[in-house]
Scaffold this motif. Structure first.
Motif, PDB file in Angstrom:
ATOM      1  N   ASN A 163       0.852  -1.192   0.000  1.00 59.28           N
ATOM      2  CA  ASN A 163       0.000   0.000   0.000  1.00 59.28           C
ATOM      3  C   ASN A 163       0.887   1.242   0.000  1.00 59.28           C
ATOM      4  O   ASN A 163       1.032   1.910   1.027  1.00 59.28           O
TER       5      ASN A 163
ATOM      6  N   PRO B  76      -7.730   4.047  -3.216  1.00 57.49           N
ATOM      7  CA  PRO B  76      -9.124   3.707  -2.911  1.00 57.49           C
ATOM      8  C   PRO B  76      -9.291   2.348  -2.231  1.00 57.49           C
ATOM      9  O   PRO B  76     -10.381   2.033  -1.745  1.00 57.49           O
ATOM     10  N   VAL B  77      -8.226   1.537  -2.222  1.00 54.38           N
ATOM     11  CA  VAL B  77      -8.292   0.218  -1.586  1.00 54.38           C
ATOM     12  C   VAL B  77      -7.071   0.037  -0.700  1.00 54.38           C
ATOM     13  O   VAL B  77      -5.944   0.315  -1.124  1.00 54.38           O
TER      14      VAL B  77
ATOM     15  N   ARG C  18      -5.063  -2.934   1.375  1.00 52.48           N
ATOM     16  CA  ARG C  18      -4.941  -4.392   1.491  1.00 52.48           C
ATOM     17  C   ARG C  18      -4.391  -4.750   2.873  1.00 52.48           C
ATOM     18  O   ARG C  18      -3.375  -4.218   3.302  1.00 52.48           O
TER      19      ARG C  18
ATOM     20  N   GLN D  64      -9.760  -6.634   2.110  1.00 54.85           N
ATOM     21  CA  GLN D  64      -9.541  -5.301   1.570  1.00 54.85           C
ATOM     22  C   GLN D  64     -10.592  -4.334   2.101  1.00 54.85           C
ATOM     23  O   GLN D  64     -11.773  -4.681   2.207  1.00 54.85           O
TER      24      GLN D  64
ATOM     25  N   GLN E 139     -12.340  -0.891   1.141  1.00 51.01           N
ATOM     26  CA  GLN E 139     -12.565  -0.059  -0.038  1.00 51.01           C
ATOM     27  C   GLN E 139     -13.205   1.262   0.378  1.00 51.01           C
ATOM     28  O   GLN E 139     -14.132   1.279   1.193  1.00 51.01           O
TER      29      GLN E 139
ATOM     30  N   ASP F  96     -14.847   5.188  -0.755  1.00 48.96           N
ATOM     31  CA  ASP F  96     -15.513   5.920  -1.822  1.00 48.96           C
ATOM     32  C   ASP F  96     -14.753   7.216  -2.109  1.00 48.96           C
ATOM     33  O   ASP F  96     -13.682   7.472  -1.537  1.00 48.96           O
TER      34      ASP F  96
END
Length: 203
Positions: A153, A159-160, A162, A172, A174, A176
Motif C-alpha cells: 500500500n 481507494p483500496v 490491502r 480489503q 474499499q 468511496d
C-alpha cells in the motif's frame, strides 16, 4: 659499558609507543525518543509486535491510545514502553519508510481517545473492538486495525487498502470518493473477525 648502551638503545627501538585512547561518546539514536500514545490497536505476541498486525492465535490487542514512549531504535525495530510494559515494534513489510518515520506512525503525540470521544457511538464501539464498518474515515480505520503495510500500500490515498488477517487470508477495505469506507471484502473467516455488525436501525 658499550654493550650496556647498545642493549639499551636496542630496547628503546623495539618499544611500541602507547597510543592514548579517548572515550567515545555514544552515538545519538536515529530518531526522537518520543512520548505519546499508541496510534491504533496493535496485536502483540507477548513482547513484540509486527507491522503486519496478524490476528493470530496467541496474540492479544494493545489498545489504541495506550500511553507509549519510544526508548530505542535498532535496525528494523524500535523499542518502546507501553503502559509500563516493554515492547518492540518491527518493520517487517514497510521497509521503504525510514525507521524514525515508521516509529512516529505508531507513537503519536495526540491521544486518539480524545478524538474517539467525538465519534458516533457505533464507530467508537467498532474501533474498541478492532473492527471496521462502512462509513468510517481513513483515520478511524487506522485506529481500529492499524496501518496497512507499505510494501502493498504505497499510498494511503489509494481507494483500496490491502490487509492480511494471517499469512494466507487477505481482506480489503474499499473507500468511496469522499474517503469513507464503502465495503470490506474478503473470505468469510476474515470478515467475521474484522467487519463490525451494522448498527440497529431505529424504529
Amino acid at each position: 659499558m658499550l654493550k650496556r648502551l647498545a642493549a639499551a638503545a636496542l630496547l628503546a627501538a623495539t618499544v611500541v609507543p602507547v597510543s592514548v585512547v579517548h572515550a567515545q561518546r555514544p552515538s545519538p539514536p536515529p530518531g526522537p525518543l518520543v512520548s505519546g500514545f499508541l496510534c491504533c490497536n496493535m496485536r502483540t505476541y507477548g513482547d513484540s509486535i509486527s507491522d503486519i498486525n496478524y490476528d493470530e492465535q496467541g496474540t492479544r490487542i494493545v489498545a489504541v491510545g495506550t500511553p507509549a514512549r519510544i526508548t530505542a531504535y535498532d535496525f528494523r525495530w524500535f523499542s518502546l514502553d507501553l503502559a509500563g510494559k516493554p515492547q518492540r515494534i518491527k518493520n517487517d513489510y514497510s521497509r521503504n519508510i525510514p525507521l524514525p518515520a515508521f516509529a512516529q506512525r505508531y507513537v503519536v503525540t495526540e491521544d486518539p481517545k480524545q478524538k474517539m470521544a467525538a465519534f458516533p457511538p457505533a464507530v467508537r464501539d467498532a474501533i474498541l473492538a478492532g473492527k471496521v464498518m462502512p462509513g468510517m474515515t481513513r483515520e478511524q480505520v487506522l485506529m481500529a486495525i492499524a496501518y496497512p503495510v507499505a510494501s502493498e500500500n504505497p499510498s494511503l490515498d489509494a481507494p483500496v487498502w490491502r490487509y492480511w488477517r494471517d499469512s494466507w487470508s487477505e481482506f480489503q477495505v474499499q473507500f468511496d470518493e469522499k474517503g469513507l469506507v464503502k465495503a470490506v471484502v474478503g473470505d468469510p473467516v476474515a470478515l467475521s473477525r474484522v467487519l463490525a455488525a451494522a448498527p440497529a436501525q431505529q424504529p
